[in-house]
Each structure stands twice: as structure tokens, then as C-alpha cells.
Write a protein that holds these residues in place. Structure first.
Motif, short mmCIF file in Angstrom:
data_model
loop_
_atom_site.label_atom_id
_atom_site.label_comp_id
_atom_site.label_asym_id
_atom_site.label_seq_id
_atom_site.Cartn_x
_atom_site.Cartn_y
_atom_site.Cartn_z
N VAL A 40 0.67 -1.24 0.06
CA VAL A 40 0.12 -0.10 -0.13
C VAL A 40 0.94 1.25 -0.21
O VAL A 40 0.43 2.60 -0.71
N VAL A 41 2.12 1.25 0.67
CA VAL A 41 2.76 2.25 0.55
C VAL A 41 3.54 2.57 -0.79
O VAL A 41 3.36 3.85 -1.43
N CYS A 69 1.64 6.07 8.91
CA CYS A 69 1.92 6.01 10.28
C CYS A 69 0.77 6.70 11.00
O CYS A 69 0.13 6.39 11.93
N VAL A 70 0.32 8.08 10.36
CA VAL A 70 -0.70 8.63 10.89
C VAL A 70 -1.97 8.08 10.90
O VAL A 70 -3.12 7.95 11.81
N SER A 98 -7.98 -1.33 13.41
CA SER A 98 -7.16 -2.11 14.64
C SER A 98 -5.58 -1.34 14.68
O SER A 98 -5.11 -1.47 13.35
N PHE A 99 -5.07 -0.87 15.35
CA PHE A 99 -3.65 -0.56 15.61
C PHE A 99 -2.80 -1.31 15.76
O PHE A 99 -2.97 -2.70 16.43
N SER A 100 -1.61 -1.68 14.94
CA SER A 100 -0.74 -2.50 15.16
C SER A 100 0.76 -2.08 14.79
O SER A 100 1.01 -1.19 13.68
N TRP A 101 1.58 -2.36 15.68
CA TRP A 101 3.03 -2.06 15.51
C TRP A 101 3.80 -2.65 14.15
O TRP A 101 4.40 -2.07 13.46
N ILE A 102 3.41 -3.71 14.08
CA ILE A 102 3.65 -4.70 12.93
C ILE A 102 3.26 -3.85 11.58
O ILE A 102 3.94 -3.92 10.51
N ASP A 103 2.18 -3.33 11.55
CA ASP A 103 1.65 -2.60 10.24
C ASP A 103 2.58 -1.32 9.91
O ASP A 103 3.09 -1.26 8.82
N TYR A 107 4.73 -0.76 6.75
CA TYR A 107 5.08 0.47 6.03
C TYR A 107 6.64 0.84 5.96
O TYR A 107 6.84 1.17 4.74
N ALA A 108 7.41 0.77 7.05
CA ALA A 108 8.77 0.80 6.64
C ALA A 108 9.22 -0.07 5.53
O ALA A 108 10.26 0.38 4.83
N MET A 109 8.94 -1.23 5.63
CA MET A 109 9.54 -2.06 4.64
C MET A 109 9.14 -1.67 3.21
O MET A 109 9.68 -1.60 2.49
N GLY A 110 7.81 -1.07 2.99
CA GLY A 110 7.36 -0.83 1.79
C GLY A 110 8.21 0.58 1.27
O GLY A 110 8.70 0.81 0.22
#
Length: 122
Positions: A40-41, A69-70, A98-103, A107-110
Motif C-alpha cells: 500500500v505504501v 503512520c498517522v 485496529s492499531f498494530s506496530w507490525i503494520d 510500511y517501513a518495509m514498503g
């Protein structure tokens, strides 16, 4: 404003991949839960470059990561429900619920994939 066909076609391909992940491959957990967030990123990045000529692509990449992230942190506060979109299935899929640090890691990987792609091209 410009129109870049290469980025447009890439955006369409990534969008179809996201739709496929959400519909046809929804039973493959890691694909839907993680790979979709990585893509998605990249999808947002290619969409932006379809219509905008941006010289500093690194800044765009960082901006899109921060935007993702926002949205993720907004999920922690159930932002979509506050907007009255709880019954809107599409809005809940796009905005998440739902919030997830893994998400955020996805996003960082993208963003890292975008960075790496541009380094390879240079």
C-alpha cells in the motif's frame, strides 16, 4: 501537473494486486496481514508520481511513510468510527480499525523497497 503512464500502469497493477489480496487470497494470513501493508505504501507512492513531478523522491517516500503512520495511529483511536463510518465496509477496509506496530514495520518495509528501487536505478 503531469501524467506519467509508467507510474499509472504500475499503480493500476498494484491496486489490482491489493484487491486480489483482499478478495481472492484473503485466507492466506501473512499475505493479507503483512504484504498488503508493504504494497500500500508503494501504491500511494506510484499514484502520487502519476500526477505530480516531484524532484525529491526521498522526501515523498518519507512523507508517505509518515502519512501511513498517522492513519495507523488514528486506528488506535477508532477514527473511522468517530467519523460515523462504522457501517461503511469500504471505508473500514481503507482506514482500518485496529492499531498494530507490525503494520508500521510493514510500511517501513514498503518505504525501504522504494528507497532500494531508486538506488538500483541510479
Amino acid at each position: 501537473m503531469i501524467f506519467n503512464y509508467k507510474y499509472f500502469l504500475t499503480t493500476i497493477f498494484l491496486f489490482l494486486a491489493e484487491v486480489s489480496i483482499a478478495t481472492f487470497f484473503k485466507d492466506i494470513f501473512w499475505l493479507r496481514a503483512y504484504f498488503g501493508d508493504v504494497l500500500v505504501v508503494i501504491l500511494i507512492y506510484t499514484f502520487m508520481l502519476t500526477f505530480l513531478e516531484i524532484k525529491n523522491k526521498m522526501l515523498l517516500n518519507i512523507g508517505i511513510f509518515l502519512f501511513a503512520c498517522v492513519i495507523e495511529f488514528a486506528q488506535y483511536f477508532h477514527f473511522a468510527e468517530w467519523l460515523g463510518l462504522k457501517d461503511n465496509k469500504i471505508a473500514m477496509i481503507v482506514l482500518g480499525n485496529s492499531f498494530s506496530w507490525i503494520d508500521i514495520l510493514c510500511y517501513a518495509m514498503g518505504s525501504f523497497c522504494i528507497f532500494t528501487f531508486h538506488k538500483i536505478l541510479k
